[in-house]
Design a protein around this motif. Structure first.
Motif, PDB file in Angstrom:
ATOM      1  N   GLY A 124       0.790  -1.224   0.000  1.00 47.54           N
ATOM      2  CA  GLY A 124       0.000   0.000   0.000  1.00 47.54           C
ATOM      3  C   GLY A 124       0.822   1.274   0.000  1.00 47.54           C
ATOM      4  N   TYR A 125       2.150   1.132   0.068  1.00 48.93           N
ATOM      5  CA  TYR A 125       3.020   2.316   0.070  1.00 48.93           C
ATOM      6  C   TYR A 125       3.853   2.363  -1.207  1.00 48.93           C
ATOM      7  CZ  TYR A 125       2.007   2.539   5.093  1.00 48.93           C
ATOM      8  OH  TYR A 125       1.379   2.613   6.313  1.00 48.93           O
ATOM      9  N   ASP A 126       4.041   3.558  -1.750  1.00 51.04           N
ATOM     10  CA  ASP A 126       4.944   3.727  -2.885  1.00 51.04           C
ATOM     11  C   ASP A 126       6.396   3.676  -2.439  1.00 51.04           C
ATOM     12  OD1 ASP A 126       2.982   4.096  -4.914  1.00 51.04           O
ATOM     13  OD2 ASP A 126       2.626   6.120  -4.144  1.00 51.04           O
ATOM     14  N   TYR A 127       6.616   4.006  -1.173  1.00 46.78           N
ATOM     15  CA  TYR A 127       7.962   4.017  -0.613  1.00 46.78           C
ATOM     16  C   TYR A 127       7.906   3.370   0.763  1.00 46.78           C
ATOM     17  CZ  TYR A 127      12.470   5.698   1.084  1.00 46.78           C
ATOM     18  OH  TYR A 127      13.737   5.766   1.593  1.00 46.78           O
ATOM     19  N   PHE A 128       8.929   2.575   1.093  1.00 51.47           N
ATOM     20  CA  PHE A 128       8.974   1.956   2.416  1.00 51.47           C
ATOM     21  C   PHE A 128      10.422   1.718   2.828  1.00 51.47           C
ATOM     22  CE2 PHE A 128       9.277  -1.567   5.358  1.00 51.47           C
ATOM     23  CZ  PHE A 128       8.330  -1.223   6.314  1.00 51.47           C
ATOM     24  N   LYS A 129      10.737   2.075   4.062  1.00 55.45           N
ATOM     25  CA  LYS A 129      12.080   1.862   4.599  1.00 55.45           C
ATOM     26  C   LYS A 129      11.989   1.510   6.076  1.00 55.45           C
ATOM     27  CE  LYS A 129      16.645   2.399   3.870  1.00 55.45           C
ATOM     28  NZ  LYS A 129      17.401   1.738   2.789  1.00 55.45           N
ATOM     29  N   LEU A 130      12.613   0.376   6.449  1.00 54.86           N
ATOM     30  CA  LEU A 130      12.699  -0.055   7.843  1.00 54.86           C
ATOM     31  C   LEU A 130      14.135   0.120   8.305  1.00 54.86           C
ATOM     32  CD1 LEU A 130      11.418  -1.651  10.321  1.00 54.86           C
ATOM     33  CD2 LEU A 130      12.348  -3.705   9.224  1.00 54.86           C
ATOM     34  N   VAL A 131      14.333   0.772   9.453  1.00 50.13           N
ATOM     35  CA  VAL A 131      15.687   1.038   9.953  1.00 50.13           C
ATOM     36  C   VAL A 131      15.751   0.834  11.463  1.00 50.13           C
ATOM     37  CG1 VAL A 131      16.122   2.758   8.146  1.00 50.13           C
ATOM     38  CG2 VAL A 131      15.272   3.504  10.384  1.00 50.13           C
ATOM     39  N   GLY A 132      16.971   0.853  11.984  1.00 48.97           N
ATOM     40  CA  GLY A 132      17.207   1.009  13.412  1.00 48.97           C
ATOM     41  C   GLY A 132      16.790  -0.143  14.292  1.00 48.97           C
ATOM     42  N   LEU A 133      16.858  -1.379  13.797  1.00 46.80           N
ATOM     43  CA  LEU A 133      16.432  -2.510  14.627  1.00 46.80           C
ATOM     44  C   LEU A 133      17.310  -2.602  15.869  1.00 46.80           C
ATOM     45  CD1 LEU A 133      15.749  -5.271  11.925  1.00 46.80           C
ATOM     46  CD2 LEU A 133      14.377  -3.292  12.614  1.00 46.80           C
ATOM     47  N   SER A 134      16.650  -2.582  17.027  1.00 51.40           N
ATOM     48  CA  SER A 134      17.369  -2.588  18.300  1.00 51.40           C
ATOM     49  C   SER A 134      16.674  -3.553  19.257  1.00 51.40           C
ATOM     50  CB  SER A 134      17.398  -1.174  18.905  1.00 51.40           C
ATOM     51  OG  SER A 134      18.059  -1.166  20.152  1.00 51.40           O
ATOM     52  N   VAL A 135      17.371  -4.641  19.580  1.00 51.64           N
ATOM     53  CA  VAL A 135      16.800  -5.704  20.400  1.00 51.64           C
ATOM     54  C   VAL A 135      17.171  -5.475  21.862  1.00 51.64           C
ATOM     55  CG1 VAL A 135      16.711  -8.199  20.792  1.00 51.64           C
ATOM     56  CG2 VAL A 135      16.945  -7.304  18.459  1.00 51.64           C
ATOM     57  N   SER A 136      16.222  -5.683  22.762  1.00 51.77           N
ATOM     58  CA  SER A 136      16.485  -5.512  24.195  1.00 51.77           C
ATOM     59  C   SER A 136      17.450  -6.592  24.678  1.00 51.77           C
ATOM     60  CB  SER A 136      15.178  -5.578  24.983  1.00 51.77           C
ATOM     61  OG  SER A 136      14.528  -6.832  24.780  1.00 51.77           O
ATOM     62  N   PRO A 137      18.187  -6.326  25.750  1.00 56.09           N
ATOM     63  CA  PRO A 137      19.185  -7.289  26.229  1.00 56.09           C
ATOM     64  C   PRO A 137      18.623  -8.672  26.540  1.00 56.09           C
ATOM     65  CG  PRO A 137      19.544  -5.151  27.256  1.00 56.09           C
ATOM     66  CD  PRO A 137      18.257  -5.048  26.505  1.00 56.09           C
ATOM     67  N   ASP A 138      17.335  -8.754  26.949  1.00 58.00           N
ATOM     68  CA  ASP A 138      16.744 -10.061  27.235  1.00 58.00           C
ATOM     69  C   ASP A 138      16.128 -10.701  25.995  1.00 58.00           C
ATOM     70  OD1 ASP A 138      14.483  -8.541  26.841  1.00 58.00           O
ATOM     71  OD2 ASP A 138      13.627  -8.895  28.842  1.00 58.00           O
ATOM     72  N   ASN A 139      16.331 -10.071  24.832  1.00 53.64           N
ATOM     73  CA  ASN A 139      15.861 -10.581  23.537  1.00 53.64           C
ATOM     74  C   ASN A 139      14.347 -10.638  23.409  1.00 53.64           C
ATOM     75  OD1 ASN A 139      18.414 -11.221  22.173  1.00 53.64           O
ATOM     76  ND2 ASN A 139      18.682 -12.726  23.823  1.00 53.64           N
ATOM     77  N   ALA A 140      13.617  -9.923  24.259  1.00 51.57           N
ATOM     78  CA  ALA A 140      12.164 -10.015  24.267  1.00 51.57           C
ATOM     79  C   ALA A 140      11.477  -8.899  23.483  1.00 51.57           C
ATOM     80  CB  ALA A 140      11.651 -10.015  25.707  1.00 51.57           C
ATOM     81  N   MET A 141      12.159  -7.771  23.267  1.00 51.91           N
ATOM     82  CA  MET A 141      11.561  -6.616  22.607  1.00 51.91           C
ATOM     83  C   MET A 141      12.485  -6.118  21.491  1.00 51.91           C
ATOM     84  SD  MET A 141       8.663  -5.796  24.152  1.00 51.91           S
ATOM     85  CE  MET A 141       7.839  -6.404  25.646  1.00 51.91           C
ATOM     86  N   ILE A 142      11.873  -5.494  20.501  1.00 51.42           N
ATOM     87  CA  ILE A 142      12.669  -4.878  19.441  1.00 51.42           C
ATOM     88  C   ILE A 142      12.063  -3.527  19.072  1.00 51.42           C
ATOM     89  CG2 ILE A 142      11.423  -6.078  17.564  1.00 51.42           C
ATOM     90  CD1 ILE A 142      14.131  -6.189  16.073  1.00 51.42           C
ATOM     91  N   ALA A 143      12.901  -2.522  19.015  1.00 49.89           N
ATOM     92  CA  ALA A 143      12.471  -1.199  18.559  1.00 49.89           C
ATOM     93  C   ALA A 143      12.863  -1.057  17.094  1.00 49.89           C
ATOM     94  CB  ALA A 143      13.124  -0.111  19.407  1.00 49.89           C
ATOM     95  N   PHE A 144      12.064  -0.277  16.343  1.00 52.79           N
ATOM     96  CA  PHE A 144      12.347  -0.106  14.918  1.00 52.79           C
ATOM     97  C   PHE A 144      11.712   1.191  14.428  1.00 52.79           C
ATOM     98  CE2 PHE A 144       8.359  -2.324  15.411  1.00 52.79           C
ATOM     99  CZ  PHE A 144       7.522  -1.834  14.420  1.00 52.79           C
ATOM    100  N   GLY A 145      12.236   1.685  13.293  1.00 47.49           N
ATOM    101  CA  GLY A 145      11.712   2.909  12.699  1.00 47.49           C
ATOM    102  C   GLY A 145      11.240   2.651  11.281  1.00 47.49           C
ATOM    103  N   ILE A 146      10.179   3.364  10.863  1.00 51.61           N
ATOM    104  CA  ILE A 146       9.621   3.199   9.517  1.00 51.61           C
ATOM    105  C   ILE A 146       9.427   4.567   8.864  1.00 51.61           C
ATOM    106  CG2 ILE A 146       7.530   2.552   8.245  1.00 51.61           C
ATOM    107  CD1 ILE A 146       7.161   0.243  10.144  1.00 51.61           C
TER     108      ILE A 146
END
Length: 686
Positions: A124-146
């Motif tokens: 549904g997007y003409d443009y898409f970019k995923l960046v900044g994958l950052s996993v928490s030290p306990d490997n349970a969470m991940i932050a990301f930017g779009i």
């Protein structure tokens, strides 16, 4: 060349720009009105003209695209790297434009866990970019930017890797990057100014709370600086980096105490550049302190970080640029450059070994790659040359054994790297300095002045364009082109002074270097003006624009991609993204000295009534680095001033920004467009 399709003519609406008792007349200033329908109509008219003028070779352009695509392994994946108990992999699937991010626990033969499938997310997007994958030290969470626009303005979110839930709470206008404290619930991230897009604030977020309640931890008030936040490789420190072109400042906090106060590592001193890496109870510092133009390595106790405590580890060397370091438990790895060539040096902390990895070429690129693990004796590095596809290599720093994990596959049965030759030659600049040129071509061509040559350069910000392999480029080489990179001043190919001599009031060296490299290729019979082409993008587009004002007769055609060509007007407008942070690169034109100098080379201000080469100019409507109106104004003015019948094309990507299309195959279409333009000028259509 006479064409019978009439190009669009932008209306003139005179605006007088005055400063320092000087007036500039700008007929096309109105094109910066992004919301003006007349502006959009003009860009569409230029796109229609582009399509009409290139219709004759569209089938060839399409075949070029298919040819380029066919060389790429569609069902490909990255070399896995291990971090905190998981192997991380990026995978591509046949017929899909976007990556899939995966991980596997403990061993590579374990089941894969899909972190993100960007093909689904991009729907549904003409443009898409995923960046900044950052996993928490306990490997349970991940932050990301779009980013779904192309303006490098990212919306930050968090996903649970336990439940696969993406939390609905999201924060717009970020850099897309974030880092976790060691408590697994505190996240630090950076936010951009909504208008200038300068990264200027660091916030702290607690899991389970709304982003609206996040605490502002740090604000950079100096508008010539940006900020970032990350964690040391040792995982002990959270670090806020304040950066400008010439000055750095860091703030540190124990990552176990996220609610503590950051402390200044070493307060900023204009002209003092430094970067920091933590190891045991020390910080190691790459810095230009004490006049170390090519940088040196120092260290300091982690509890006494001010400059007066810094101790020299590797001294400054006049002929060696110290570019970076990688710290491991038992080894220090140093990335260096001398005589333009990359070197990777490995030292044991206990002093028992100190050696270099062997490389034996003059047109190669070698670099340390993803090395996120601290307690390992394996160094991962990359290697390629202008004739050799990229390799990812694991090197055992203890046994000195080398394992090639992957070499880039070129899916062309006719490809043989031994069919190509590369060399490095040296042109003499206007002031007598020797300027290196790296080039590649198919073996067997005759150097009789008839070869088409595409000469590329960048030459700004100290950014070095190393000689590298490109499977896309084969579409030129196999049709008789020579591809050359001019290592002009403004980059750091020959050390830090190579950069210093190509910026501020020395900027014209960048342009004259390129001109002399062009003349050298002609005089040495590599090519002739009928067959020489120039290519530059962004600040390299400024280079191309300045060069064709001064020496248009050297080139048959040029490609200026997202070119920074309206230097003065942009640098006088501090509301435009990046402007204030650029003063140390170009100068501040509010100062009359810099104003006059910049005015003397600004491509838009120096368009002349003269013949120009054939030209293809590209831009993106959402470009945050070089606003679309710069190339649009430039093209409009060139149409009025140029005295030739050569082709002038402006192509605006209406759904992308500075980096062009986001999908890997959509981006290839842009390469095919550029190559088709060049090959058509050489009357090559198959």
């Amino acid at each position: 060349m006479i064409n019978h399709i009439q190009p669009p003519q932008a209306k003139k609406a005179l605006k007088t720009l005055s400063i320092h008792d000087d007036e500039r007349q700008d007929d096309y200033f109105w094109l910066n009105e992004r919301e003006n329908e007349e502006v959009i109509d003009y860009l569409h008219a230029e796109n229609d003209y582009y399509e009409a003028m290139t219709a004759k070779y569209k089938d060839f352009e399409h075949s070029l695209f298919q040819e380029m695509k066919a060389r790429i392994k569609e069902d490909d994946s990255s070399v896995p790297y291990k971090f905190n108990g998981y192997w991380y992999i990026v995978k591509y699937e046949i017929g899909k434009d976007y990556p899939i991010y995966l991980r596997k626990k403990d061993a590579l033969n374990n089941p894969e866990e899909v972190l993100f499938d960007c093909n689904i997310m991009a729907e549904g997007y003409d443009y898409f970019k995923l960046v900044g994958l950052s996993v928490s030290p306990d490997n349970a969470m991940i932050a990301f930017g779009i980013d779904t626009v192309g303006r490098r303005n990212y919306t930050l979110q968090i996903k649970s890797l336990v439940t696969d839930e993406v939390f609905s709470d999201a924060i717009p206008n970020t850099t897309g990057s974030a880092t976790w404290a060691n408590d697994n619930k505190t996240l630090f991230y950076t936010v951009k100014d909504e208008k200038t897009l300068r990264s200027d604030k660091v916030f702290k977020h607690k899991l389970g709370t709304s982003y609206s309640n996040d605490l502002l931890i740090f604000e950079e008030k100096d508008d010539t600086f940006g900020v970032a936040v990350y964690k040391s490789k040792s995982k002990k420190y959270l670090i806020i980096a304040c950066y400008s072109t010439l000055t750095n400042e860091y703030h540190i906090l124990n990552a176990d105490i996220p609610d503590g106060e950051f402390t200044v590592f070493q307060e900023r001193i204009r002209g003092l550049e430094y970067s920091i890496a933590h190891y045991e109870n020390q910080f190691y510092i790459v810095t230009n302190a004490d006049g170390a133009v090519n940088f040196k390595l120092m260290k300091t106790p982690e509890d006494r970080t001010q400059f007066n405590n810094w101790i020299e580890v590797i001294p400054h060397r006049a002929e060696v640029l110290l570019e970076d370091i990688d710290i491991f438990k038992d080894f220090l790895v140093i990335s260096e450059r001398s005589n333009g060539l990359n070197h990777i040096r490995i030292k044991r902390w206990d002093g028992t070994e100190d050696y270099y990895l062997p490389f034996d070429n003059e047109t190669y690129t070698a670099y340390t790659a993803t090395n996120v693990e601290f307690d390992t004796n394996i160094l991962r590095y990359g290697y390629n040359s202008m004739t050799t596809p990229s390799s990812s290599i694991d090197f055992n720093m203890e046994t000195k054994e080398k394992t090639i994990l992957k070499e880039q596959e070129v899916l062309d049965p006719n490809f043989d790297k031994d069919n190509y030759a590369s060399e490095r030659v040296w042109a003499t600049a206007a002031d007598g300095v020797k300027v290196p040129i790296s080039m590649v071509y198919k073996k067997g061509i005759k150097m009789d002045g008839s070869n088409p040559v595409l000469l590329y350069a960048y030459g700004s910000y100290g950014h070095t364009i190393d000689p590298y392999f490109s499977s896309i480029r084969l579409s030129l080489l196999d049709r008789g082109f020579i591809y050359a990179i001019a290592h002009v001043r403004g980059g750091e190919y020959l050390g830090r002074m190579w950069y210093e001599d190509g910026k501020l009031l020395q900027k014209k060296n960048t342009f004259t270097d390129f001109i002399e490299c062009s003349k050298f290729l002609i005089s040495e019979n590599y090519t002739s003006p009928k067959h020489l082409y120039a290519l530059g993008g962004s600040a390299g587009g400024l280079l191309v624009g300045a060069v064709i004002n001064e020496a248009p007769e050297l080139f048959n055609g040029v490609i200026a991609a997202v070119p920074f060509v309206d230097v003065l007007t942009t640098m006088l407008d501090d509301s435009i993204p990046l402007t204030t942070g650029e003063y140390d690169e170009w100068g501040n034109p509010n100062d009359p000295t810099y104003y006059e100098y910049m005015k003397s080379y600004s491509p838009y201000d120096n368009v002349k009534r003269q013949d120009y080469p054939h030209m293809l100019i590209t831009t993106g409507l959402h470009d945050s680095q070089v606003q679309y109106w710069e190339p649009a104004k430039w093209a409009a003015k060139l149409r009025v001033y140029k005295t030739d019948d050569n082709i002038l094309l402006l192509k605006t990507n209406m759904t992308a920004g500075h980096g062009g299309a986001s999908g890997r195959f959509e981006a290839l279409k842009e390469d095919a467009e550029e190559y088709a333009f060049l090959l058509d000028l050489e009357n090559i259509h198959s």
